[in-house]
Motif scaffolding. Sequence first.
Motif, PDB file in Angstrom:
ATOM      1  N   LEU A  91     -38.164  54.058  -2.735  1.00 30.50           N
ATOM      2  CA  LEU A  91     -39.317  54.747  -3.321  1.00 30.50           C
ATOM      3  C   LEU A  91     -40.524  54.683  -2.394  1.00 30.50           C
ATOM      4  CD1 LEU A  91     -40.457  56.223  -5.818  1.00 30.50           C
ATOM      5  CD2 LEU A  91     -41.147  53.979  -6.667  1.00 30.50           C
ATOM      6  N   ALA A  92     -40.735  53.539  -1.751  1.00 29.77           N
ATOM      7  CA  ALA A  92     -41.849  53.409  -0.811  1.00 29.77           C
ATOM      8  C   ALA A  92     -41.674  54.337   0.384  1.00 29.77           C
ATOM      9  CB  ALA A  92     -41.972  51.956  -0.343  1.00 29.77           C
ATOM     10  N   ILE A  93     -40.456  54.474   0.877  1.00 31.72           N
ATOM     11  CA  ILE A  93     -40.190  55.379   2.000  1.00 31.72           C
ATOM     12  C   ILE A  93     -40.456  56.822   1.591  1.00 31.72           C
ATOM     13  CG2 ILE A  93     -38.355  56.292   3.485  1.00 31.72           C
ATOM     14  CD1 ILE A  93     -37.190  53.466   3.569  1.00 31.72           C
ATOM     15  N   VAL A  94     -40.047  57.193   0.391  1.00 33.70           N
ATOM     16  CA  VAL A  94     -40.297  58.552  -0.094  1.00 33.70           C
ATOM     17  C   VAL A  94     -41.788  58.807  -0.232  1.00 33.70           C
ATOM     18  CG1 VAL A  94     -40.015  60.074  -2.098  1.00 33.70           C
ATOM     19  CG2 VAL A  94     -38.058  58.821  -1.210  1.00 33.70           C
ATOM     20  N   VAL A  95     -42.532  57.838  -0.759  1.00 34.66           N
ATOM     21  CA  VAL A  95     -43.984  57.996  -0.910  1.00 34.66           C
ATOM     22  C   VAL A  95     -44.652  58.144   0.465  1.00 34.66           C
ATOM     23  CG1 VAL A  95     -46.091  56.784  -1.621  1.00 34.66           C
ATOM     24  CG2 VAL A  95     -44.130  56.877  -3.147  1.00 34.66           C
ATOM     25  N   ILE A  96     -44.228  57.344   1.438  1.00 32.81           N
ATOM     26  CA  ILE A  96     -44.792  57.454   2.788  1.00 32.81           C
ATOM     27  C   ILE A  96     -44.483  58.823   3.383  1.00 32.81           C
ATOM     28  CG2 ILE A  96     -44.597  56.580   5.151  1.00 32.81           C
ATOM     29  CD1 ILE A  96     -44.247  53.780   3.903  1.00 32.81           C
ATOM     30  N   ALA A  97     -43.271  59.322   3.173  1.00 27.37           N
ATOM     31  CA  ALA A  97     -42.914  60.648   3.702  1.00 27.37           C
ATOM     32  C   ALA A  97     -43.743  61.747   3.052  1.00 27.37           C
ATOM     33  CB  ALA A  97     -41.427  60.915   3.492  1.00 27.37           C
ATOM     34  N   VAL A  98     -43.953  61.658   1.742  1.00 24.54           N
ATOM     35  CA  VAL A  98     -44.768  62.664   1.055  1.00 24.54           C
ATOM     36  C   VAL A  98     -46.212  62.601   1.539  1.00 24.54           C
ATOM     37  CG1 VAL A  98     -45.702  63.328  -1.205  1.00 24.54           C
ATOM     38  CG2 VAL A  98     -43.276  62.834  -0.964  1.00 24.54           C
ATOM     39  N   LEU A  99     -46.750  61.395   1.700  1.00 35.15           N
ATOM     40  CA  LEU A  99     -48.103  61.258   2.221  1.00 35.15           C
ATOM     41  C   LEU A  99     -48.212  61.764   3.655  1.00 35.15           C
ATOM     42  CD1 LEU A  99     -49.156  57.787   0.768  1.00 35.15           C
ATOM     43  CD2 LEU A  99     -49.951  60.051   0.060  1.00 35.15           C
ATOM     44  N   ALA A 100     -47.145  61.629   4.422  1.00 35.58           N
ATOM     45  CA  ALA A 100     -47.152  62.171   5.786  1.00 35.58           C
ATOM     46  C   ALA A 100     -47.151  63.700   5.754  1.00 35.58           C
ATOM     47  CB  ALA A 100     -45.948  61.659   6.571  1.00 35.58           C
ATOM     48  N   TYR A 101     -46.397  64.301   4.809  1.00 31.05           N
ATOM     49  CA  TYR A 101     -46.436  65.754   4.651  1.00 31.05           C
ATOM     50  C   TYR A 101     -47.838  66.239   4.305  1.00 31.05           C
ATOM     51  CZ  TYR A 101     -41.494  67.059   4.801  1.00 31.05           C
ATOM     52  OH  TYR A 101     -40.222  67.323   5.199  1.00 31.05           O
ATOM     53  N   LEU A 102     -48.503  65.496   3.433  1.00 36.85           N
ATOM     54  CA  LEU A 102     -49.846  65.883   2.993  1.00 36.85           C
ATOM     55  C   LEU A 102     -50.932  65.448   3.977  1.00 36.85           C
ATOM     56  CD1 LEU A 102     -49.504  64.924  -0.774  1.00 36.85           C
ATOM     57  CD2 LEU A 102     -49.333  67.204   0.249  1.00 36.85           C
ATOM     58  N   GLN A 103     -50.549  64.709   5.013  1.00 39.29           N
ATOM     59  CA  GLN A 103     -51.455  64.179   6.036  1.00 39.29           C
ATOM     60  C   GLN A 103     -52.536  63.303   5.417  1.00 39.29           C
ATOM     61  OE1 GLN A 103     -52.856  67.347   8.510  1.00 39.29           O
ATOM     62  NE2 GLN A 103     -50.829  67.778   9.323  1.00 39.29           N
ATOM     63  N   LYS A 104     -52.147  62.460   4.478  1.00 42.31           N
ATOM     64  CA  LYS A 104     -53.062  61.545   3.800  1.00 42.31           C
ATOM     65  C   LYS A 104     -52.937  60.112   4.325  1.00 42.31           C
ATOM     66  CE  LYS A 104     -54.621  64.557   0.885  1.00 42.31           C
ATOM     67  NZ  LYS A 104     -55.985  65.019   0.877  1.00 42.31           N
ATOM     68  N   LEU A 105     -52.130  59.892   5.349  1.00 42.52           N
ATOM     69  CA  LEU A 105     -51.984  58.573   5.935  1.00 42.52           C
ATOM     70  C   LEU A 105     -53.023  58.368   7.029  1.00 42.52           C
ATOM     71  CD1 LEU A 105     -48.102  58.425   6.290  1.00 42.52           C
ATOM     72  CD2 LEU A 105     -49.490  57.177   4.670  1.00 42.52           C
ATOM     73  N   PRO A 106     -53.297  57.115   7.407  1.00 40.56           N
ATOM     74  CA  PRO A 106     -54.208  56.885   8.531  1.00 40.56           C
ATOM     75  C   PRO A 106     -53.645  57.495   9.818  1.00 40.56           C
ATOM     76  CG  PRO A 106     -53.791  54.844   7.327  1.00 40.56           C
ATOM     77  CD  PRO A 106     -52.885  55.877   6.762  1.00 40.56           C
TER      78      PRO A 106
END
Length: 115
Positions: A91-106
């Motif tokens: 689940l954490a990997i999926v959340v990180i991937a979705v945030l990367a798609y949305l460009q919401k990560l640092p």
Amino acid sequence: MIKVKNIKLLGILLAVLVIFLGVRPLFTQTITNDSIASAIILVLIGIAYIVIVAKPQWAKAVFFFEGIIIGISGYTLLATPYNYLLGIIGLAIVVIAVLAYLQKLPTSILKYFYR
């Protein structure tokens, strides 16, 4: 100094080694749910690395599907304390991937997804 082509070749060799180590217990030991889950996860990590080396722009999609597979296979095939752990990791990997798609990560983390 090592050239980029040599580093990619070493990465592909490492991925093939991970795939081999994932499949080998299925032929040498008794097949259990633990060995099946380990084989699925190791083979997918090896295949994912080969795909990312060949097509770096697919890193987010591969990371997303890898998280889904790790979460589902770990949760359904492993015993009680480990299935929850791998479900949370997936689940954490999926959340990180979705945030990367949305460009919401640092930006320090986004540089690994956008090359």
